[in-house]
Scaffold this motif. Structure first.
Motif, PDB file in Angstrom:
ATOM      1  N   UNK A  51       0.718  -1.155  -0.047  1.00  0.00           N
ATOM      2  CA  UNK A  51       0.156   0.335   0.129  1.00  0.00           C
ATOM      3  C   UNK A  51       1.010   1.548   0.279  1.00  0.00           C
ATOM      4  N   UNK A  52       1.786   1.104   0.182  1.00  0.00           N
ATOM      5  CA  UNK A  52       2.952   2.312   0.479  1.00  0.00           C
ATOM      6  C   UNK A  52       3.021   2.615   1.917  1.00  0.00           C
ATOM      7  N   UNK A  53       2.581   2.419   2.643  1.00  0.00           N
ATOM      8  CA  UNK A  53       2.884   2.968   4.218  1.00  0.00           C
ATOM      9  C   UNK A  53       2.115   1.878   5.102  1.00  0.00           C
ATOM     10  N   UNK A  54       1.728   2.603   6.237  1.00  0.00           N
ATOM     11  CA  UNK A  54       1.200   1.453   7.504  1.00  0.00           C
ATOM     12  C   UNK A  54       1.038   2.134   8.755  1.00  0.00           C
ATOM     13  N   UNK A  55       0.474   2.387   9.155  1.00  0.00           N
ATOM     14  CA  UNK A  55       0.267   3.175  10.696  1.00  0.00           C
ATOM     15  C   UNK A  55       0.962   2.205  11.758  1.00  0.00           C
ATOM     16  N   UNK A  56       1.767   2.285  11.587  1.00  0.00           N
ATOM     17  CA  UNK A  56       2.449   1.427  12.757  1.00  0.00           C
ATOM     18  C   UNK A  56       2.694   2.011  14.622  1.00  0.00           C
ATOM     19  N   UNK A  57       1.659   3.220  14.360  1.00  0.00           N
ATOM     20  CA  UNK A  57       2.060   3.451  16.159  1.00  0.00           C
ATOM     21  C   UNK A  57       0.756   4.054  16.017  1.00  0.00           C
ATOM     22  N   UNK A  58       0.228   4.661  17.362  1.00  0.00           N
ATOM     23  CA  UNK A  58      -0.647   5.539  18.008  1.00  0.00           C
ATOM     24  C   UNK A  58      -0.733   5.833  19.283  1.00  0.00           C
ATOM     25  N   UNK A  59      -0.652   7.420  19.979  1.00  0.00           N
ATOM     26  CA  UNK A  59      -0.494   7.309  20.994  1.00  0.00           C
ATOM     27  C   UNK A  59      -0.673   9.518  20.745  1.00  0.00           C
ATOM     28  N   UNK A  60      -0.084   9.971  22.201  1.00  0.00           N
ATOM     29  CA  UNK A  60      -0.040  11.023  21.936  1.00  0.00           C
ATOM     30  C   UNK A  60       1.406  11.838  21.407  1.00  0.00           C
ATOM     31  N   UNK A 114       4.335  13.351  21.482  1.00  0.00           N
ATOM     32  CA  UNK A 114       5.808  13.443  21.983  1.00  0.00           C
ATOM     33  C   UNK A 114       5.769  11.246  22.104  1.00  0.00           C
ATOM     34  N   UNK A 115       5.107  11.025  22.418  1.00  0.00           N
ATOM     35  CA  UNK A 115       5.313   9.828  21.713  1.00  0.00           C
ATOM     36  C   UNK A 115       5.622   9.185  20.497  1.00  0.00           C
ATOM     37  N   UNK A 116       4.472   9.565  19.989  1.00  0.00           N
ATOM     38  CA  UNK A 116       5.080   9.221  18.489  1.00  0.00           C
ATOM     39  C   UNK A 116       6.035   9.995  17.688  1.00  0.00           C
ATOM     40  N   UNK A 117       6.371  10.897  18.166  1.00  0.00           N
ATOM     41  CA  UNK A 117       7.767  11.870  17.941  1.00  0.00           C
ATOM     42  C   UNK A 117       9.311  11.289  18.186  1.00  0.00           C
ATOM     43  N   UNK A 118       8.848  10.349  19.194  1.00  0.00           N
ATOM     44  CA  UNK A 118      10.048   9.845  20.065  1.00  0.00           C
ATOM     45  C   UNK A 118      10.222   8.080  19.018  1.00  0.00           C
ATOM     46  N   UNK A 119       9.146   7.699  18.712  1.00  0.00           N
ATOM     47  CA  UNK A 119       8.965   6.052  17.562  1.00  0.00           C
ATOM     48  C   UNK A 119       9.605   6.740  16.238  1.00  0.00           C
ATOM     49  N   UNK A 120       8.763   7.799  16.078  1.00  0.00           N
ATOM     50  CA  UNK A 120       9.373   8.486  13.988  1.00  0.00           C
ATOM     51  C   UNK A 120      10.889   8.093  13.597  1.00  0.00           C
ATOM     52  N   UNK A 121      11.357   9.292  15.818  1.00  0.00           N
ATOM     53  CA  UNK A 121      12.883   9.520  15.491  1.00  0.00           C
ATOM     54  C   UNK A 121      13.387   7.742  15.260  1.00  0.00           C
ATOM     55  N   UNK A 122      13.365   7.111  16.462  1.00  0.00           N
ATOM     56  CA  UNK A 122      13.665   5.812  15.961  1.00  0.00           C
ATOM     57  C   UNK A 122      13.262   5.018  14.898  1.00  0.00           C
ATOM     58  N   UNK A 123      11.993   4.928  14.104  1.00  0.00           N
ATOM     59  CA  UNK A 123      12.476   4.480  12.784  1.00  0.00           C
ATOM     60  C   UNK A 123      13.709   5.053  11.463  1.00  0.00           C
ATOM     61  N   UNK A 124      13.330   6.621  12.006  1.00  0.00           N
ATOM     62  CA  UNK A 124      14.426   7.174  11.642  1.00  0.00           C
ATOM     63  C   UNK A 124      15.999   6.326  11.429  1.00  0.00           C
ATOM     64  N   UNK A 125      16.343   5.961  12.962  1.00  0.00           N
ATOM     65  CA  UNK A 125      17.572   6.003  13.258  1.00  0.00           C
ATOM     66  C   UNK A 125      17.458   4.163  13.190  1.00  0.00           C
ATOM     67  N   UNK A 126      16.906   3.936  12.404  1.00  0.00           N
ATOM     68  CA  UNK A 126      16.726   2.472  12.127  1.00  0.00           C
ATOM     69  C   UNK A 126      16.442   2.475  10.358  1.00  0.00           C
ATOM     70  N   UNK A 127      16.406   3.419   9.515  1.00  0.00           N
ATOM     71  CA  UNK A 127      17.003   3.799   8.363  1.00  0.00           C
ATOM     72  C   UNK A 127      15.321   3.238   7.665  1.00  0.00           C
TER      73      UNK A 127
END
Length: 98
Positions: free
Chosen positions: A64-73, A75-88
């Motif tokens: 589909x070109x994308x997926x929602x992998x987490x939902x929440x507050x 600030x927490x989602x920004x931390x998760x997105x940064x972690x995904x960036x850190x994983x490439x």
């Protein structure tokens, strides 16, 4: 010079209730770089998803070109997105539709 008079009959009230927490989402986007097995491993390692859940999310990203992998507050989602960036992985944060 005269000062303006202050009317003692004015009563102010302040609403101190917190605004409702609005959910935000982390969206992982398809990219031409990462192997599907690597994306599954990232989802399992970082989010602790089962093999089945991680594979389903990876297939959504792939097909589909994308997926929602987490939902929440936010600030927490920004931390998760940064972690995904850190994983490439390519990831963004967006407000969840109500």
């Amino acid at each position: 010079m005269s000062l303006p008079s202050i009317s003692p009959d004015i009563q102010e009230t302040t609403d101190l209730s917190a605004a409702p927490l609005e959910p935000w989402q982390v969206v992982v986007w398809n990219d031409p770089v990462n192997l599907m097995s690597y994306v599954v491993r990232v989802f399992r390692t970082y989010f602790g998803y089962s093999m089945e859940r991680a594979t389903a999310l990876m297939l959504a990203v792939h097909n589909d070109g994308h997926a929602i992998v987490a939902t929440g507050p936010r600030e927490t989602m920004e931390v998760h997105a940064q972690a995904m960036h850190d994983y490439g992985l390519w990831a963004t944060v967006r407000k969840a539709p109500l």
